[in-house]
Design a protein around this motif. Structure first.
Motif, PDB file in Angstrom:
ATOM      1  N   UNK A  12       0.819  -1.215   0.000  1.00  0.00           N
ATOM      2  CA  UNK A  12       0.000   0.000   0.000  1.00  0.00           C
ATOM      3  C   UNK A  12       0.850   1.260   0.000  1.00  0.00           C
ATOM      4  N   UNK A  13       1.976   1.249   0.687  1.00  0.00           N
ATOM      5  CA  UNK A  13       2.792   2.449   0.775  1.00  0.00           C
ATOM      6  C   UNK A  13       3.189   2.923  -0.597  1.00  0.00           C
ATOM      7  N   UNK A  14       3.562   2.021  -1.479  1.00  0.00           N
ATOM      8  CA  UNK A  14       4.047   2.436  -2.776  1.00  0.00           C
ATOM      9  C   UNK A  14       2.906   2.826  -3.704  1.00  0.00           C
ATOM     10  N   UNK A  15       1.757   2.224  -3.536  1.00  0.00           N
ATOM     11  CA  UNK A  15       0.624   2.599  -4.372  1.00  0.00           C
ATOM     12  C   UNK A  15       0.072   3.952  -3.959  1.00  0.00           C
ATOM     13  N   UNK A  16       0.301   4.340  -2.711  1.00  0.00           N
ATOM     14  CA  UNK A  16      -0.246   5.603  -2.222  1.00  0.00           C
ATOM     15  C   UNK A  16       0.746   6.748  -2.385  1.00  0.00           C
ATOM     16  N   UNK A  17       1.996   6.530  -1.989  1.00  0.00           N
ATOM     17  CA  UNK A  17       2.954   7.624  -1.975  1.00  0.00           C
ATOM     18  C   UNK A  17       3.811   7.691  -3.219  1.00  0.00           C
ATOM     19  N   UNK A  18       3.811   6.621  -4.043  1.00  0.00           N
ATOM     20  CA  UNK A  18       4.651   6.626  -5.227  1.00  0.00           C
ATOM     21  C   UNK A  18       5.930   5.908  -4.963  1.00  0.00           C
ATOM     22  N   UNK A  19       6.213   4.817  -5.693  1.00  0.00           N
ATOM     23  CA  UNK A  19       7.367   3.986  -5.386  1.00  0.00           C
ATOM     24  C   UNK A  19       8.675   4.649  -5.724  1.00  0.00           C
ATOM     25  N   UNK A  20       8.670   5.558  -6.704  1.00  0.00           N
ATOM     26  CA  UNK A  20       9.944   6.069  -7.192  1.00  0.00           C
ATOM     27  C   UNK A  20       9.903   7.585  -7.319  1.00  0.00           C
ATOM     28  N   UNK A 150      18.086   6.791  -5.418  1.00  0.00           N
ATOM     29  CA  UNK A 150      16.654   6.554  -5.581  1.00  0.00           C
ATOM     30  C   UNK A 150      16.208   5.191  -5.098  1.00  0.00           C
ATOM     31  N   UNK A 151      17.044   4.462  -4.340  1.00  0.00           N
ATOM     32  CA  UNK A 151      16.691   3.120  -3.871  1.00  0.00           C
ATOM     33  C   UNK A 151      16.287   3.187  -2.393  1.00  0.00           C
ATOM     34  N   UNK A 152      15.119   2.655  -2.050  1.00  0.00           N
ATOM     35  CA  UNK A 152      14.664   2.733  -0.655  1.00  0.00           C
ATOM     36  C   UNK A 152      15.254   1.648   0.230  1.00  0.00           C
ATOM     37  N   UNK A 153      15.512   1.999   1.471  1.00  0.00           N
ATOM     38  CA  UNK A 153      15.729   1.021   2.522  1.00  0.00           C
ATOM     39  C   UNK A 153      14.363   0.695   3.118  1.00  0.00           C
ATOM     40  N   UNK A 154      14.136  -0.598   3.435  1.00  0.00           N
ATOM     41  CA  UNK A 154      12.790  -1.047   3.803  1.00  0.00           C
ATOM     42  C   UNK A 154      12.669  -1.592   5.216  1.00  0.00           C
ATOM     43  N   UNK A 155      13.799  -1.919   5.862  1.00  0.00           N
ATOM     44  CA  UNK A 155      13.710  -2.400   7.240  1.00  0.00           C
ATOM     45  C   UNK A 155      15.038  -2.180   7.937  1.00  0.00           C
ATOM     46  N   UNK A 156      14.993  -2.190   9.259  1.00  0.00           N
ATOM     47  CA  UNK A 156      16.182  -1.994  10.078  1.00  0.00           C
ATOM     48  C   UNK A 156      16.126  -2.927  11.270  1.00  0.00           C
ATOM     49  N   UNK A 157      17.276  -3.476  11.638  1.00  0.00           N
ATOM     50  CA  UNK A 157      17.384  -4.378  12.786  1.00  0.00           C
ATOM     51  C   UNK A 157      18.463  -3.861  13.726  1.00  0.00           C
TER      52      UNK A 157
END
Length: 344
Positions: A12-20, A150-157
């Motif tokens: 949903x995040x990418x469909x709403x805010x724009x993936x790129x 332009x590449x997203x980071x998606x998680x952090x540990x």
């Protein structure tokens, strides 16, 4: 960019805010004040002491001291979309997002400093590939440099107060041991020659598991020193995972696919959700209950080998989930954060 859009279009995040969305200028522009931050698209949250910290679109970092009912925006030095936030303790936290952004706080989330971005990531990965004499890795890193941040980071540990691992699109994986001042590429440790997207990372003891697209699962039993690729029956994207026991791993993702292993990855069993809708987030409640959130606006609690809906009526399309102490639970959505009960 086409492969990135195809790989994560169902989130949903990418469909709403724009993936790129263009991130060059946004990377260096402080987040603008939002009139109603509680209604913004939020993607990640965590409980810090008695408060909640949430992140989302356009560089939003929010804090709540009333259980998630009211939110206050915190100034940050970037306006790119932030995708995840985790804390090692009540003072030290990390948020990640688009443009390879990493923000660090040492005061519980009141102030944030940028410690990494996509420009620096490309330089680090190129130096690492050259040092390993990895021709393919060098070519990929050179492409990163050419593409820009332009590449997203998606998680952090978080791996300790000053140590952390961040993962993201196109196989991005980097670690720090000094609170984000310096970073090391972990690409050479991962069996991911195609540079598949890495969506989620979790730890239990010395075990670290990373889940990604096309059924990719990478497991380390030595705290990240080395990783082994685990074969899975499903070859679609896994957007989240949880380590629910010493040997049990549960993966969830595209079209409501949920799979578990009880032996560290040798055998897998499908778990059925009541609806075939993509699972975008998961959490372990304080009592150990596995919770899953899907795009249809439902949160499910695991009961044995089945899942029961926590909410009777659908919420707005969900983008994240955060569990806290004493049964506290936040459902994150395209319309903000909503406190809900963790009991079906």
């Amino acid at each position: 960019m086409k492969r990135l859009l195809a790989g994560i279009a169902s989130l949903a995040v990418f469909s709403v805010t724009g993936a790129a969305e263009p991130v060059g200028a946004a990377l260096d522009r402080p987040a603008l004040a939002v009139r109603a931050p509680e209604r913004a698209v939020l993607l990640g949250a965590t409980q810090v002491g008695a408060q909640w910290v949430a992140v989302g679109e356009r560089g939003l970092v929010l804090r709540s001291d009333d259980g998630g009912s009211g939110w206050q925006q915190v100034p940050v030095p970037t306006s790119v979309t932030l995708t995840a936030v985790r804390f090692a303790d009540e003072r030290n936290g990390i948020a990640v997002g688009h443009g390879g952004t990493v923000l660090v706080t040492t005061d519980g989330g009141h102030r944030w400093e940028r410690r990494l971005d996509g420009r620096r990531i490309a330089e680090l990965m190129l130096a690492d590939a050259k040092a390993r004499q990895d021709a393919a890795g060098q070519k990929a890193a050179e492409q990163l440099l050419a593409d820009g941040p332009d590449k997203p980071l998606l998680d952090v540990l978080p791996l300790g107060r000053d140590r952390a691992l961040v993962v993201g699109a196109y196989g991005l994986a980097l670690a720090t041991q000094d609170g984000g001042k310096t970073w090391t590429s972990w690409a050479g440790r991962l069996d991911n020659p195609k540079g598949l997207h890495l969506y989620a990372v979790r730890q239990r003891g010395s075990r670290i598991v990373i889940a990604g697209e096309q059924g990719l699962v990478l497991k380390s039993d030595d705290a990240g020193q080395s990783f082994q690729r685990i074969d899975t029956p499903y070859k679609g994207s896994f957007f989240t995972l949880e380590l629910t026991g010493e040997q049990e791993v549960v993966l969830a993702g595209l079209r409501g696919n949920v799979w578990r292993t009880l032996d560290g990855g040798r055998e897998w069993q499908a778990l059925q959700l009541p609806m075939p809708v993509s699972v975008v987030a998961s959490q372990l409640a304080a009592d150990g209950t596995l919770l899953l959130a899907n795009q249809a606006g439902f949160v499910f609690a695991r009961r044995g080998d089945t899942f029961a809906p926590v909410n009777r009526d659908p919420l707005p399309s969900l983008t994240g989930l955060a569990a806290g102490r004493n049964g506290a639970l936040l459902a994150l959505s395209v319309q903000g954060a909503m406190p809900i009960s963790s009991k079906p």
